[in-house]
Every structure is written in C-alpha cells, then in structure tokens.
Design a protein around this motif. Structure first.
Motif, mmCIF file in Angstrom:
data_model
loop_
_atom_site.group_PDB
_atom_site.id
_atom_site.type_symbol
_atom_site.label_atom_id
_atom_site.label_comp_id
_atom_site.label_asym_id
_atom_site.label_seq_id
_atom_site.Cartn_x
_atom_site.Cartn_y
_atom_site.Cartn_z
ATOM 1 N N THR A 221 0.812 -1.224 0.000
ATOM 2 C CA THR A 221 0.000 0.000 0.000
ATOM 3 C C THR A 221 0.847 1.277 0.000
ATOM 4 N N GLY A 222 2.167 1.123 -0.005
ATOM 5 C CA GLY A 222 3.035 2.298 -0.126
ATOM 6 C C GLY A 222 3.597 2.817 1.181
ATOM 7 N N LYS A 223 3.632 1.983 2.202
ATOM 8 C CA LYS A 223 4.130 2.429 3.514
ATOM 9 C C LYS A 223 5.616 2.802 3.444
ATOM 10 N N THR A 224 6.411 1.933 2.818
ATOM 11 C CA THR A 224 7.853 2.204 2.709
ATOM 12 C C THR A 224 8.100 3.456 1.884
ATOM 13 N N PHE A 225 7.360 3.607 0.791
ATOM 14 C CA PHE A 225 7.533 4.788 -0.030
ATOM 15 C C PHE A 225 7.237 6.062 0.755
ATOM 16 N N LEU A 226 6.174 6.060 1.546
ATOM 17 C CA LEU A 226 5.828 7.246 2.334
ATOM 18 C C LEU A 226 6.934 7.581 3.325
ATOM 19 N N MET A 227 7.560 6.558 3.898
ATOM 20 C CA MET A 227 8.654 6.815 4.842
ATOM 21 C C MET A 227 9.899 7.320 4.127
ATOM 22 N N CYS A 228 10.166 6.807 2.924
ATOM 23 C CA CYS A 228 11.291 7.330 2.136
ATOM 24 C C CYS A 228 11.040 8.791 1.762
ATOM 25 N N TYR A 229 9.804 9.114 1.432
ATOM 26 C CA TYR A 229 9.441 10.496 1.117
ATOM 27 C C TYR A 229 9.666 11.383 2.338
ATOM 28 N N LEU A 230 9.232 10.923 3.501
ATOM 29 C CA LEU A 230 9.459 11.693 4.733
ATOM 30 C C LEU A 230 10.952 11.903 4.990
ATOM 31 N N LEU A 231 11.737 10.843 4.810
ATOM 32 C CA LEU A 231 13.184 10.963 5.011
ATOM 33 C C LEU A 231 13.785 12.029 4.099
ATOM 34 N N GLN A 232 13.419 11.983 2.825
ATOM 35 C CA GLN A 232 13.966 12.939 1.870
ATOM 36 C C GLN A 232 13.568 14.366 2.222
ATOM 37 N N GLU A 233 12.308 14.575 2.542
ATOM 38 C CA GLU A 233 11.829 15.920 2.829
ATOM 39 C C GLU A 233 12.479 16.496 4.082
ATOM 40 N N LEU A 234 12.665 15.679 5.103
ATOM 41 C CA LEU A 234 13.277 16.190 6.330
ATOM 42 C C LEU A 234 14.802 16.257 6.215
ATOM 43 N N ALA A 235 15.393 15.459 5.306
ATOM 44 C CA ALA A 235 16.829 15.619 5.028
ATOM 45 C C ALA A 235 17.082 16.981 4.400
ATOM 46 N N LYS A 236 16.131 17.476 3.590
ATOM 47 C CA LYS A 236 16.263 18.811 3.009
ATOM 48 C C LYS A 236 16.286 19.883 4.085
ATOM 49 N N ALA A 237 15.656 19.589 5.224
ATOM 50 C CA ALA A 237 15.637 20.525 6.344
ATOM 51 C C ALA A 237 16.846 20.344 7.254
ATOM 52 N N GLY A 238 17.762 19.418 6.861
ATOM 53 C CA GLY A 238 19.017 19.266 7.605
ATOM 54 C C GLY A 238 19.080 18.088 8.547
ATOM 55 N N HIS A 239 18.048 17.242 8.570
ATOM 56 C CA HIS A 239 18.025 16.115 9.502
ATOM 57 C C HIS A 239 18.639 14.868 8.882
ATOM 58 N N SER A 240 19.365 14.113 9.684
ATOM 59 C CA SER A 240 19.932 12.843 9.231
ATOM 60 C C SER A 240 18.907 11.734 9.438
ATOM 61 N N GLY A 241 19.061 10.647 8.680
ATOM 62 C CA GLY A 241 18.094 9.562 8.792
ATOM 63 C C GLY A 241 18.670 8.221 8.415
ATOM 64 N N VAL A 242 18.093 7.174 9.002
ATOM 65 C CA VAL A 242 18.466 5.790 8.697
ATOM 66 C C VAL A 242 17.181 5.000 8.504
ATOM 67 N N ILE A 243 17.124 4.206 7.444
ATOM 68 C CA ILE A 243 15.994 3.302 7.222
ATOM 69 C C ILE A 243 16.527 1.879 7.157
#
Length: 318
Positions: free
Chosen positions: A178-200
C-alpha cells in the motif's frame, strides 16, 4: 572548450592570425552580451576587449553553451557546471577585465542533492526508493484510498519543519503493497532537506545480519550507535523478522530505550500495535514471554502516532 588561440590557428591560410583576431574582435564587439557588458562597465572600450580577447571569447562562448545546455554530464565548458563571468577594474589608467568561474543552477542542484543523500543511510532498502522523487500533490492523488494516511505524513513533515524535531514518530500499519515504505522514504527525503539525518532499516534482513554481528562486537557497536544517534530512524516491515531474545532485548531494546524521549522512531508494518506486541512476546527459542513483549512495546506505543495506510496493492502494478 576550444580556446580562441586554437580557433585562430585552425583558420585556413590566406589570412594572418592578426587579421583573424581583428575579425573576431569586430564580431565580439557586436555581440549583445558584450554590448551589455560595456553598458555595465563604460570603461571597457575596444582596446580593453582587444587586450582581453581570449577572456571575452570564453565569456561569450560559455554563455551560449549554457543557453543551449545539453545537461550537466555533457557540459562543454572548461569546468563542468561552471561558466565565466567578467567584471572590470581600472588601475593606473588601465582597464582590466577580471574573469571568475560561477556554478550554474544545475551544478548547485546536484550538489544539494548529494548533500541531502549523504544525510540518509539505508540498510537493505533499495536506494531507488530513496532517490525516487514525487511531489506532495502526486502522492496525494496516486491512490485516493490512502489520502488520509498521506495527509498525516505531510502534516508531520510540516510540523517538524516549523517546530523542529520532537520525539514522537509514526507507526504506519497496513496491508502489503500500500506504499508504507515509499511514504517513509518520502518523509526521510523531505526532512533531510531541512538538515536532519536519517536511517531506514529493512528489519527481516537486518535481524539476520545481527546474528552474524554477534561475533563482530566493534561493528555491532558502530551499527547500534548509528541507529541511536541518527535524527530519524525507520524500522521498515517490523514484525516480519525472525526474532530471537538477544535481538529483541539487547539490540532493539537498547536502541529504543535510548531514543524514546530523545529522537523520533518510525515503523512500517503489516501488523497493528496489538499484533506486534504478540509478535514480540514469542520467540522460537523461549516461547511465550508476555512481559518482554510488553516491555518492548512500552518503548514504542507511547512514542508514535498510528497511521492506517489503506489502498490497493501496488506491487507488480505497471
């Protein structure tokens, strides 16, 4: 890019280089870009252009290249993704043209993408899912059934941008595809633009690798410390792993215990929270351990907003 000197040498015989240079000078003097340069710097006369003929030729040529840009990878300019800018300075009665290299928008955009990408680490998750870009409008309209879930994710992103990083994450629950992983990847990318680091982390593969890392304590410690310290941590497909007590209590428990009132943790799962607790309460080694399942859920349930992701299964859909 071919220099003016090389260009002049390539002219067929019959004319001297000086004649060709004068002809090129007249051509440059009529060029709209040079006319505009002289309007900006009135001291730049024909003699100044003649003395700086190679600089002016490069300035005009690179501007034309950029106007008809073939793409960054095919950039014909001397320095990929850069063009020449000219300014004028008069010293002791002499006008000198000064050139400098400036990064183009495509080069700056690529640099920015690389910076953003460097903030995100993935373990066993396809990098294509992280690189793939969609607008918020597109993910809203991609499947109308999951619009409510998308709205919750978008509100979380906006809230984090405005208020900074909190310690509450999201728990995305729903059927396969249903796109759960995609939504989390989208969140990671958008908040990385704001300077936050992330791990999936894709949990089934990660848990299997952890069993091997038991014998590599330095690497295990580095991995756990990375997951403790990153701004955003996503456990993808949690509940699908083949759990053992050591992974649950000493690895996952340690990571969640550190993060639960410091930084947000996110989850995607085919289970709701109650079913996940039952999953954590049973291991193939020790059987039912209800209190240990409850203990790990005490580090998850109070620190997430539940997002129910509905919609059709998109896996394999063309």
């Amino acid at each position: 890019m071919e220099s003016l000197g090389e260009l002049l040498k390539s002219w067929p015989g019959g004319r001297s280089l000086s004649e060709e240079a004068e002809r090129k000078l007249k051509e440059l003097m009529r060029d709209p870009l040079v006319i505009k340069l002289r309007e900006k710097y009135p001291d730049v006369d024909e003699d100044a252009i003649r003395l700086n003929l190679n600089r002016v030729y490069q300035y005009v040529s690179e501007y034309r290249n950029c106007t008809n840009c073939p793409g960054l990878d095919l950039c014909p300019n001397d320095y990929e993704g850069h063009y020449t800018l000219l300014s004028s300075e008069t010293m002791n009665g002499y006008t000198q043209l000064i050139d400098r290299k400036v990064s183009c928008k495509k080069f700056l955009a690529r640099q920015n993408e690389e910076v953003i990408r460097s903030r995100i680490r993935s373990f066993y998750v396809d990098d294509a899912a992280l690189r793939r870009g969609y607008s918020s409008d597109e993910i809203l309209t991609n499947d109308i059934e999951r619009a409510k879930a998308v709205g919750q994710v978008l509100r979380y992103i906006d809230r984090t941008r405005e208020q900074g990083l909190g310690y509450e994450g999201l728990y995305l629950a729903g059927r396969f595809g249903t796109g759960k992983t995609f939504l989390m990847c989208y969140l990671l990318q958008e908040l990385a633009k704001a300077g936050h680091s992330g791990v999936i982390v894709y949990m089934p593969d990660f848990v299997e690798d952890l069993k091997a890392l038991m014998h590599e304590p330095v690497k295990l410690k580095e991995t756990v410390e990375l997951m403790k310290s990153t701004d955003l941590l996503i456990f993808d497909d949690i509940g699908a792993e083949n759990l053992n007590p050591w992974v649950r209590d000493h690895v996952l428990g340690a990571i969640l215990n550190y993060r639960m009132e410091r930084k947000p943790t996110f989850y995607t799962s085919n289970y709701d929270l109650e079913a996940l607790e039952r999953h954590f309460s049973f291991t193939s080694k020790d059987g039912d351990e209800l209190h240990k399942g409850q203990r790990i859920m005490d580090r998850i349930r109070p620190y997430v907003e539940t997002v129910l992701v509905t919609g059709e299964n998109k896996r394999g859909r063309k």
